[in-house]
Design a protein around this motif. Structure first.
Motif, PDB file in Angstrom:
ATOM      1  N   GLY A  46     -25.079  -5.691  40.169  1.00  0.00           N
ATOM      2  CA  GLY A  46     -23.955  -6.020  39.312  1.00  0.00           C
ATOM      3  C   GLY A  46     -24.410  -6.418  37.928  1.00  0.00           C
ATOM      4  N   LEU A  47     -23.486  -6.424  37.001  1.00  0.00           N
ATOM      5  CA  LEU A  47     -23.774  -6.770  35.608  1.00  0.00           C
ATOM      6  C   LEU A  47     -23.335  -8.196  35.320  1.00  0.00           C
ATOM      7  N   ASP A  48     -24.056  -8.847  34.412  1.00  0.00           N
ATOM      8  CA  ASP A  48     -23.693 -10.204  34.009  1.00  0.00           C
ATOM      9  C   ASP A  48     -22.430 -10.183  33.147  1.00  0.00           C
ATOM     10  N   GLU A  49     -21.648 -11.259  33.255  1.00  0.00           N
ATOM     11  CA  GLU A  49     -20.486 -11.423  32.391  1.00  0.00           C
ATOM     12  C   GLU A  49     -20.970 -11.871  31.013  1.00  0.00           C
ATOM     13  N   LEU A  50     -20.585 -11.128  29.981  1.00  0.00           N
ATOM     14  CA  LEU A  50     -21.088 -11.397  28.635  1.00  0.00           C
ATOM     15  C   LEU A  50     -19.942 -11.746  27.695  1.00  0.00           C
ATOM     16  N   PRO A  51     -20.211 -12.604  26.699  1.00  0.00           N
ATOM     17  CA  PRO A  51     -19.178 -12.880  25.697  1.00  0.00           C
ATOM     18  C   PRO A  51     -18.912 -11.650  24.835  1.00  0.00           C
ATOM     19  N   ASP A  52     -17.737 -11.630  24.220  1.00  0.00           N
ATOM     20  CA  ASP A  52     -17.374 -10.522  23.346  1.00  0.00           C
ATOM     21  C   ASP A  52     -18.260 -10.512  22.098  1.00  0.00           C
ATOM     22  N   THR A  53     -18.439  -9.328  21.539  1.00  0.00           N
ATOM     23  CA  THR A  53     -19.208  -9.193  20.302  1.00  0.00           C
ATOM     24  C   THR A  53     -18.307  -8.674  19.190  1.00  0.00           C
ATOM     25  N   ASP A  54     -18.805  -8.738  17.978  1.00  0.00           N
ATOM     26  CA  ASP A  54     -18.058  -8.349  16.791  1.00  0.00           C
ATOM     27  C   ASP A  54     -18.172  -6.836  16.596  1.00  0.00           C
ATOM     28  N   LEU A  55     -17.054  -6.136  16.750  1.00  0.00           N
ATOM     29  CA  LEU A  55     -17.075  -4.677  16.639  1.00  0.00           C
ATOM     30  C   LEU A  55     -17.403  -4.233  15.210  1.00  0.00           C
ATOM     31  N   GLN A  56     -17.110  -5.080  14.234  1.00  0.00           N
ATOM     32  CA  GLN A  56     -17.453  -4.737  12.855  1.00  0.00           C
ATOM     33  C   GLN A  56     -18.962  -4.679  12.680  1.00  0.00           C
ATOM     34  N   ILE A  57     -19.680  -5.585  13.358  1.00  0.00           N
ATOM     35  CA  ILE A  57     -21.145  -5.563  13.307  1.00  0.00           C
ATOM     36  C   ILE A  57     -21.671  -4.283  13.949  1.00  0.00           C
ATOM     37  N   ARG A  58     -21.056  -3.878  15.035  1.00  0.00           N
ATOM     38  CA  ARG A  58     -21.472  -2.618  15.684  1.00  0.00           C
ATOM     39  C   ARG A  58     -21.307  -1.445  14.727  1.00  0.00           C
ATOM     40  N   GLU A  59     -20.167  -1.412  14.034  1.00  0.00           N
ATOM     41  CA  GLU A  59     -19.916  -0.322  13.095  1.00  0.00           C
ATOM     42  C   GLU A  59     -20.944  -0.329  11.966  1.00  0.00           C
ATOM     43  N   GLU A  60     -21.261  -1.528  11.468  1.00  0.00           N
ATOM     44  CA  GLU A  60     -22.254  -1.629  10.399  1.00  0.00           C
ATOM     45  C   GLU A  60     -23.630  -1.169  10.862  1.00  0.00           C
ATOM     46  N   LEU A  61     -23.981  -1.512  12.097  1.00  0.00           N
ATOM     47  CA  LEU A  61     -25.277  -1.089  12.631  1.00  0.00           C
ATOM     48  C   LEU A  61     -25.319   0.423  12.831  1.00  0.00           C
ATOM     49  N   ASN A  62     -24.214   1.003  13.243  1.00  0.00           N
ATOM     50  CA  ASN A  62     -24.168   2.463  13.391  1.00  0.00           C
ATOM     51  C   ASN A  62     -24.305   3.146  12.036  1.00  0.00           C
ATOM     52  N   GLN A  63     -23.743   2.548  11.007  1.00  0.00           N
ATOM     53  CA  GLN A  63     -23.898   3.099   9.664  1.00  0.00           C
ATOM     54  C   GLN A  63     -25.348   2.973   9.204  1.00  0.00           C
ATOM     55  N   ARG A  64     -25.992   1.846   9.510  1.00  0.00           N
ATOM     56  CA  ARG A  64     -27.409   1.678   9.199  1.00  0.00           C
ATOM     57  C   ARG A  64     -28.245   2.737   9.894  1.00  0.00           C
ATOM     58  N   LEU A  65     -27.894   2.994  11.152  1.00  0.00           N
ATOM     59  CA  LEU A  65     -28.625   4.000  11.921  1.00  0.00           C
ATOM     60  C   LEU A  65     -28.536   5.365  11.242  1.00  0.00           C
ATOM     61  N   ALA A  66     -27.322   5.713  10.796  1.00  0.00           N
ATOM     62  CA  ALA A  66     -27.119   7.023  10.168  1.00  0.00           C
ATOM     63  C   ALA A  66     -27.893   7.150   8.857  1.00  0.00           C
ATOM     64  N   VAL A  67     -27.996   6.044   8.105  1.00  0.00           N
ATOM     65  CA  VAL A  67     -28.636   6.086   6.787  1.00  0.00           C
ATOM     66  C   VAL A  67     -30.143   5.879   6.870  1.00  0.00           C
ATOM     67  N   GLU A  68     -30.558   4.874   7.661  1.00  0.00           N
ATOM     68  CA  GLU A  68     -31.958   4.455   7.668  1.00  0.00           C
ATOM     69  C   GLU A  68     -32.747   4.959   8.871  1.00  0.00           C
ATOM     70  N   GLY A  69     -32.056   5.414   9.904  1.00  0.00           N
ATOM     71  CA  GLY A  69     -32.745   5.822  11.113  1.00  0.00           C
ATOM     72  C   GLY A  69     -32.946   4.649  12.062  1.00  0.00           C
TER      73      GLY A  69
END
Length: 301
Positions: free
Chosen positions: A112-135
């Motif tokens: 089973g998986l641990d119960e985790l607190p929610d995360t900031d979806l805006q941070i996820r979007e920013e990290l995905n943009q970083r991935l696209a630009v910087e690798g």
């Protein structure tokens, strides 16, 4: 081995898990659940080393070509769907088989998986943009600094896993590894874990041969056809990213092939490190099918 039992087959890529799973499924007249996170996707055929059409006909398989790369399919989704399938299977038979090299997916079904607190979806979007630009390199470096325990445990070539760990820390201020308590959920079936391993030189030869075979059977054409979808997380993985680099003119074809082999060998090493931590796993060599069957039967007593 009382009541219902899930036989779990783990080990590094190219070790022979599929062949063993089919042999066991035929011996015990049962079905196979795949826990290879890349073999779910219909569009990724050659580079994921899926069971062949002949192999798929030898025993019923679940989670092979079950989803599209365009679909979001998380570890939690896999846990729920796999448990539903097992509930159905165990109404008909006493044994089922779970096989794969994706440690997080194996763990989700077994513990089973641990119960985790929610995360900031805006941070996820920013990290995905970083991935696209910087690798991926800068994201990996930051995650390694902030949560080295999580970094060492997961597939470091998987951007989704890297972003998940970094997103969690930046959202909560805590390491994702600190929330992974490994507290087991009680399952309504027994679990028997079989690990496959062999001499490292032999394993690396198998990996190199498999990559050469993939290229001979059209991996480059497959990757070319998937180029419009290259930003999907499913395709940011070994065997695909290297050939995308070739298609972009960044490296020569032979260099890309050599990188696939090297990155696959590194991945196999990380898989073994992960699975060896589980003291419940009984280890065998790939050729020891008879010994494995005898071991399983001995657990009935």
């Amino acid at each position: 081995m009382d009541h219902k039992t899930l036989i779990v087959i783990v080990g590094p890529t190219a070790i022979g898990k599929t062949a063993l799973a089919i042999s066991l499924a035929q011996h015990f007249s049962t079905e196979i659940i795949s826990a290879d996170s890349r073999q779910f996707f219909t569009e990724m055929e050659i580079g994921t080393a899926k069971p062949s059409a002949f192999e798929l006909a030898q025993a019923p398989h679940h989670f092979i070509n079950s989803h599209s790369i365009k679909q979001l399919f998380s570890t939690g989704d896999f846990e729920l769907e796999a448990l539903r399938i097992l509930e159905s299977l165990f109404k008909k038979q006493d044994i089922a088989i779970l096989v794969g090299g994706s440690g997080l997916y194996i763990n989700a079904v077994c513990n089973g998986l641990d119960e985790l607190p929610d995360t900031d979806l805006q941070i996820r979007e920013e990290l995905n943009q970083r991935l696209a630009v910087e690798g991926l390199a800068t994201i990996k470096a930051q995650l390694k600094q902030l949560d080295p325990e999580y970094f060492e445990r997961v597939d470091q070539s998987n951007p989704q896993r890297m972003i998940r760990g970094l997103e969690f820390f930046l959202s909560t201020g805590h390491k994702l590894s600190s929330y992974q308590t490994h507290t087991k959920k009680k399952r309504p079936f027994n679990i028997l874990k079989i690990g496959l391993n062999q001499d490292r030189t032999e394993l690396y030869n198998r990996i190199n041969y498999r990559v050469d075979l993939m290229m001979e059977t059209g991996l480059l054409n497959e990757v070319e056809g998937l180029a419009p979808y290259r930003n999907y997380n499913a395709l940011k993985t070994v065997g695909y990213t290297e050939l995308f680099d070739f298609l972009d003119g960044n490296i020569q074809l032979q260099e890309a092939i050599d990188q696939i082999k090297q990155n696959t060998r590194r991945f196999a090493k990380r898989q073994l490190t992960w699975f060896r931590k589980d003291e419940e796993t009984k280890w065998f060599e790939p050729s020891q099918t008879t010994e494995i069957i005898n071991y399983i039967l001995s657990k009935k007593d």
